[in-house]
Design a protein around this motif. Structure first.
Motif, PDB file in Angstrom:
ATOM      1  N   GLU A  10       0.787  -1.253  -0.080  1.00  0.00           N
ATOM      2  CA  GLU A  10       0.049  -0.062   0.159  1.00  0.00           C
ATOM      3  C   GLU A  10       0.755   1.128   0.188  1.00  0.00           C
ATOM      4  OE1 GLU A  10      -3.305   0.355  -0.446  1.00  0.00           O
ATOM      5  OE2 GLU A  10      -3.408  -1.822  -0.613  1.00  0.00           O
ATOM      6  N   ALA A  11       2.118   1.209   0.719  1.00  0.00           N
ATOM      7  CA  ALA A  11       2.811   2.214   0.807  1.00  0.00           C
ATOM      8  C   ALA A  11       3.372   2.604  -0.851  1.00  0.00           C
ATOM      9  CB  ALA A  11       3.982   2.249   2.004  1.00  0.00           C
ATOM     10  N   GLY A  12       3.842   1.395  -1.152  1.00  0.00           N
ATOM     11  CA  GLY A  12       4.496   1.777  -2.570  1.00  0.00           C
ATOM     12  C   GLY A  12       3.371   2.350  -3.521  1.00  0.00           C
ATOM     13  N   LYS A  13       2.208   1.719  -3.487  1.00  0.00           N
ATOM     14  CA  LYS A  13       1.329   2.076  -4.528  1.00  0.00           C
ATOM     15  C   LYS A  13       1.047   3.625  -4.175  1.00  0.00           C
ATOM     16  CE  LYS A  13      -1.398  -1.970  -5.255  1.00  0.00           C
ATOM     17  NZ  LYS A  13      -2.812  -2.653  -4.953  1.00  0.00           N
ATOM     18  N   ALA A  14       0.913   4.146  -2.920  1.00  0.00           N
ATOM     19  CA  ALA A  14       0.830   5.323  -2.644  1.00  0.00           C
ATOM     20  C   ALA A  14       1.806   6.414  -3.077  1.00  0.00           C
ATOM     21  CB  ALA A  14       0.421   5.838  -1.066  1.00  0.00           C
ATOM     22  N   SER A  15       2.980   5.896  -2.938  1.00  0.00           N
ATOM     23  CA  SER A  15       4.042   6.651  -3.252  1.00  0.00           C
ATOM     24  C   SER A  15       4.176   6.564  -4.950  1.00  0.00           C
ATOM     25  CB  SER A  15       5.513   5.975  -2.946  1.00  0.00           C
ATOM     26  OG  SER A  15       6.667   6.538  -3.397  1.00  0.00           O
ATOM     27  N   TYR A  16       3.914   5.458  -5.586  1.00  0.00           N
ATOM     28  CA  TYR A  16       3.792   5.581  -7.155  1.00  0.00           C
ATOM     29  C   TYR A  16       2.873   6.410  -7.360  1.00  0.00           C
ATOM     30  CZ  TYR A  16       2.737   3.748 -11.898  1.00  0.00           C
ATOM     31  OH  TYR A  16       2.468   3.727 -12.849  1.00  0.00           O
ATOM     32  N   GLU A  17       1.540   6.430  -6.870  1.00  0.00           N
ATOM     33  CA  GLU A  17       0.323   7.288  -7.421  1.00  0.00           C
ATOM     34  C   GLU A  17       0.788   8.922  -7.106  1.00  0.00           C
ATOM     35  OE1 GLU A  17      -2.863   6.029  -5.313  1.00  0.00           O
ATOM     36  OE2 GLU A  17      -3.187   4.164  -6.570  1.00  0.00           O
ATOM     37  N   ARG A  18       1.324   9.087  -6.083  1.00  0.00           N
ATOM     38  CA  ARG A  18       1.759  10.398  -5.791  1.00  0.00           C
ATOM     39  C   ARG A  18       3.007  10.963  -6.649  1.00  0.00           C
ATOM     40  NH1 ARG A  18       3.025   9.594  -0.815  1.00  0.00           N
ATOM     41  NH2 ARG A  18       4.925   9.426  -1.075  1.00  0.00           N
ATOM     42  N   SER A  19       3.554  10.019  -7.090  1.00  0.00           N
ATOM     43  CA  SER A  19       4.790  10.475  -8.293  1.00  0.00           C
ATOM     44  C   SER A  19       4.210  10.611  -9.366  1.00  0.00           C
ATOM     45  CB  SER A  19       5.938   9.241  -8.040  1.00  0.00           C
ATOM     46  OG  SER A  19       6.519   9.214  -6.873  1.00  0.00           O
ATOM     47  N   VAL A  20       3.111   9.823  -9.783  1.00  0.00           N
ATOM     48  CA  VAL A  20       2.604   9.948 -11.101  1.00  0.00           C
ATOM     49  C   VAL A  20       1.714  11.066 -11.018  1.00  0.00           C
ATOM     50  CG1 VAL A  20       0.922   8.966 -12.467  1.00  0.00           C
ATOM     51  CG2 VAL A  20       2.676   7.239 -11.312  1.00  0.00           C
ATOM     52  N   ALA A  21       1.088  11.509  -9.813  1.00  0.00           N
ATOM     53  CA  ALA A  21       0.351  12.702 -10.001  1.00  0.00           C
ATOM     54  C   ALA A  21       1.175  13.942 -10.059  1.00  0.00           C
ATOM     55  CB  ALA A  21      -0.686  12.811  -8.815  1.00  0.00           C
ATOM     56  N   GLU A  22       2.361  13.776  -9.279  1.00  0.00           N
ATOM     57  CA  GLU A  22       3.231  14.989  -9.322  1.00  0.00           C
ATOM     58  C   GLU A  22       3.836  15.171 -10.813  1.00  0.00           C
ATOM     59  OE1 GLU A  22       6.097  14.361  -6.261  1.00  0.00           O
ATOM     60  OE2 GLU A  22       4.818  14.929  -4.648  1.00  0.00           O
ATOM     61  N   GLY A  23       4.310  14.036 -11.512  1.00  0.00           N
ATOM     62  CA  GLY A  23       4.701  14.015 -12.756  1.00  0.00           C
ATOM     63  C   GLY A  23       3.508  14.525 -13.796  1.00  0.00           C
ATOM     64  N   ARG A  24       2.304  14.185 -13.694  1.00  0.00           N
ATOM     65  CA  ARG A  24       1.489  14.686 -14.609  1.00  0.00           C
ATOM     66  C   ARG A  24       1.171  16.290 -14.243  1.00  0.00           C
ATOM     67  NH1 ARG A  24      -3.042   9.676 -14.035  1.00  0.00           N
ATOM     68  NH2 ARG A  24      -1.884   8.288 -15.518  1.00  0.00           N
ATOM     69  N   ALA A  25       1.126  16.524 -13.030  1.00  0.00           N
ATOM     70  CA  ALA A  25       0.897  18.077 -12.732  1.00  0.00           C
ATOM     71  C   ALA A  25       1.986  18.955 -13.468  1.00  0.00           C
ATOM     72  CB  ALA A  25       0.784  18.361 -11.234  1.00  0.00           C
ATOM     73  N   GLU A  26       3.190  18.348 -13.186  1.00  0.00           N
ATOM     74  CA  GLU A  26       4.433  19.162 -13.754  1.00  0.00           C
ATOM     75  C   GLU A  26       4.364  19.179 -15.247  1.00  0.00           C
ATOM     76  OE1 GLU A  26       7.918  21.327 -13.717  1.00  0.00           O
ATOM     77  OE2 GLU A  26       6.324  20.851 -12.006  1.00  0.00           O
ATOM     78  N   GLN A  27       3.863  17.964 -15.913  1.00  0.00           N
ATOM     79  CA  GLN A  27       3.948  17.734 -17.201  1.00  0.00           C
ATOM     80  C   GLN A  27       2.804  18.640 -17.708  1.00  0.00           C
ATOM     81  OE1 GLN A  27       2.327  14.238 -18.674  1.00  0.00           O
ATOM     82  NE2 GLN A  27       3.101  14.241 -20.922  1.00  0.00           N
ATOM     83  N   GLU A  28       1.701  18.925 -17.162  1.00  0.00           N
ATOM     84  CA  GLU A  28       0.687  19.836 -17.577  1.00  0.00           C
ATOM     85  C   GLU A  28       1.064  21.321 -17.577  1.00  0.00           C
ATOM     86  OE1 GLU A  28      -2.682  19.092 -15.450  1.00  0.00           O
ATOM     87  OE2 GLU A  28      -3.303  16.950 -16.373  1.00  0.00           O
ATOM     88  N   ARG A  29       1.705  21.372 -16.343  1.00  0.00           N
ATOM     89  CA  ARG A  29       2.423  22.914 -16.405  1.00  0.00           C
ATOM     90  C   ARG A  29       3.325  23.311 -17.545  1.00  0.00           C
ATOM     91  NH1 ARG A  29       6.637  25.393 -14.532  1.00  0.00           N
ATOM     92  NH2 ARG A  29       7.686  23.307 -13.757  1.00  0.00           N
ATOM     93  N   LEU A  30       4.068  22.302 -17.730  1.00  0.00           N
ATOM     94  CA  LEU A  30       5.343  22.602 -18.824  1.00  0.00           C
ATOM     95  C   LEU A  30       4.713  22.406 -20.113  1.00  0.00           C
ATOM     96  CD1 LEU A  30       8.026  20.186 -17.441  1.00  0.00           C
ATOM     97  CD2 LEU A  30       7.976  22.618 -17.257  1.00  0.00           C
ATOM     98  N   VAL A  31       3.718  21.704 -20.379  1.00  0.00           N
ATOM     99  CA  VAL A  31       2.895  21.725 -21.572  1.00  0.00           C
ATOM    100  C   VAL A  31       2.338  22.997 -21.931  1.00  0.00           C
ATOM    101  CG1 VAL A  31       0.936  20.731 -23.033  1.00  0.00           C
ATOM    102  CG2 VAL A  31       2.575  19.307 -21.643  1.00  0.00           C
ATOM    103  N   SER A  32       1.751  23.845 -20.752  1.00  0.00           N
ATOM    104  CA  SER A  32       1.406  25.223 -21.132  1.00  0.00           C
ATOM    105  C   SER A  32       2.334  26.190 -21.608  1.00  0.00           C
ATOM    106  CB  SER A  32       0.797  25.596 -19.777  1.00  0.00           C
ATOM    107  OG  SER A  32       1.728  25.616 -19.008  1.00  0.00           O
ATOM    108  N   GLN A  33       3.435  25.941 -21.522  1.00  0.00           N
ATOM    109  CA  GLN A  33       4.641  26.773 -21.915  1.00  0.00           C
ATOM    110  C   GLN A  33       5.130  26.206 -23.274  1.00  0.00           C
ATOM    111  OE1 GLN A  33       7.393  27.401 -19.012  1.00  0.00           O
ATOM    112  NE2 GLN A  33       5.795  27.811 -17.362  1.00  0.00           N
ATOM    113  N   THR A  34       4.823  27.125 -24.385  1.00  0.00           N
ATOM    114  CA  THR A  34       5.504  26.405 -25.630  1.00  0.00           C
ATOM    115  C   THR A  34       6.831  26.436 -25.911  1.00  0.00           C
ATOM    116  OG1 THR A  34       3.560  27.714 -26.679  1.00  0.00           O
ATOM    117  CG2 THR A  34       5.123  26.965 -28.106  1.00  0.00           C
ATOM    118  N   GLU A  35       7.475  27.294 -25.192  1.00  0.00           N
ATOM    119  CA  GLU A  35       9.056  27.255 -25.528  1.00  0.00           C
ATOM    120  C   GLU A  35       9.716  26.013 -24.574  1.00  0.00           C
ATOM    121  OE1 GLU A  35       8.158  30.086 -22.110  1.00  0.00           O
ATOM    122  OE2 GLU A  35       7.399  29.760 -24.084  1.00  0.00           O
TER     123      GLU A  35
END
Length: 248
Positions: free
Chosen positions: A152-177
């Motif tokens: 469960e701890a591994g799953k939570a850590s994995y989901e948290r990392s994926v969520a952070e990655g996706r959030a960062e990805q969305e933030r970076l995607v919004s910037q064209t350069e």
């Protein structure tokens, strides 16, 4: 009788020493000496012959008396032997009966002792198996709980990392350069999260494996103890100390 042999020896000596008459084998002997010796032989023989005749006359009586005495001795010996054999047979029967009774008593005592040892060993074996089963359930329960917690701890850590990655990805995607950089960072974060989850899962698997190995060693020790007890029961060495083996 000694004088007869002595006179004959003297006659032989006279003849051997007599002077020969050639060319014949005749010889000249002293007649007087020879006649005196023959008289001595004649005088010595009658008494000895009478004694020999008396022996011959009494021989049959002596043989008969000896045979009668021998038969009486044999009869007495046979009677004594029969009495001895009968007494020995009675004594042997008594000793055999005593030995059989003693053997039956020893067999009964040995059987009772063996039954007691078997019952004691069976009770001890049942107790050791029950303790082993309880220990197995406890260890398995703890290992299962720890495994589930780590998963469960591994799953939570994995989901948290994926969520952070996706959030960062969305933030970076919004910037064209910085779209390309955002994609790379997103992929890195996802890979890092995946590696973290794999590491957590490996640690969980290692913990479960080590816990089960300890339990396997406990079960093997218990089985060796039970086998040793059964072997000692079969060989008649007495009831083993199962509790001491299990504590070791």
């Amino acid at each position: 009788m000694y004088r007869v042999f002595e006179a004959l020896d003297e006659l032989v000596a006279i003849v051997e020493e007599a002077r020969g008459i050639p060319p014949t084998r005749s010889c000249i002997v002293p007649r007087g000496d020879v006649l005196d010796l023959l008289d001595d032989v004649r005088d010595a023989l009658p008494g000895e012959l009478d004694d020999a005749q008396d022996v011959l006359d009494h021989r049959d009586k002596i043989v008969t008396d000896a045979r009668t005495g021998a038969e009486a001795t044999v009869t007495s010996a046979n009677e004594q032997a029969a009495q001895t054999i009968e007494s020995a047979r009675e004594e042997a029967d008594r000793i055999l009966a005593d030995a059989k009774a003693h053997a039956d008593r020893m067999v009964a005592e040995a059987s009772a002792h063996a039954d007691h040892l078997v019952a004691t060993a069976q009770a001890e074996a049942d107790r050791v198996v029950a303790d082993g089963n309880a220990e197995y359930e406890a260890v398995t329960g703890r290992a299962r709980a720890e495994s589930e917690r780590m998963i469960e701890a591994g799953k939570a850590s994995y989901e948290r990392s994926v969520a952070e990655g996706r959030a960062e990805q969305e933030r970076l995607v919004s910037q064209t350069e910085v779209v390309r950089a955002a994609h790379a960072e997103s992929a890195r974060l996802v890979d890092a999260a995946t590696e973290e989850a794999d590491r957590t899962r490996d640690e969980c698997d290692h913990y479960v494996d080590s816990t089960l190995a300890q339990f396997e060693e406990t079960l093997n020790s218990t089985l060796r103890t039970v086998r040793g007890g059964r072997h000692q029961l079969r060989t008649g060495a007495g009831a083993p100390d199962y509790a001491a083996d299990y504590r070791r």
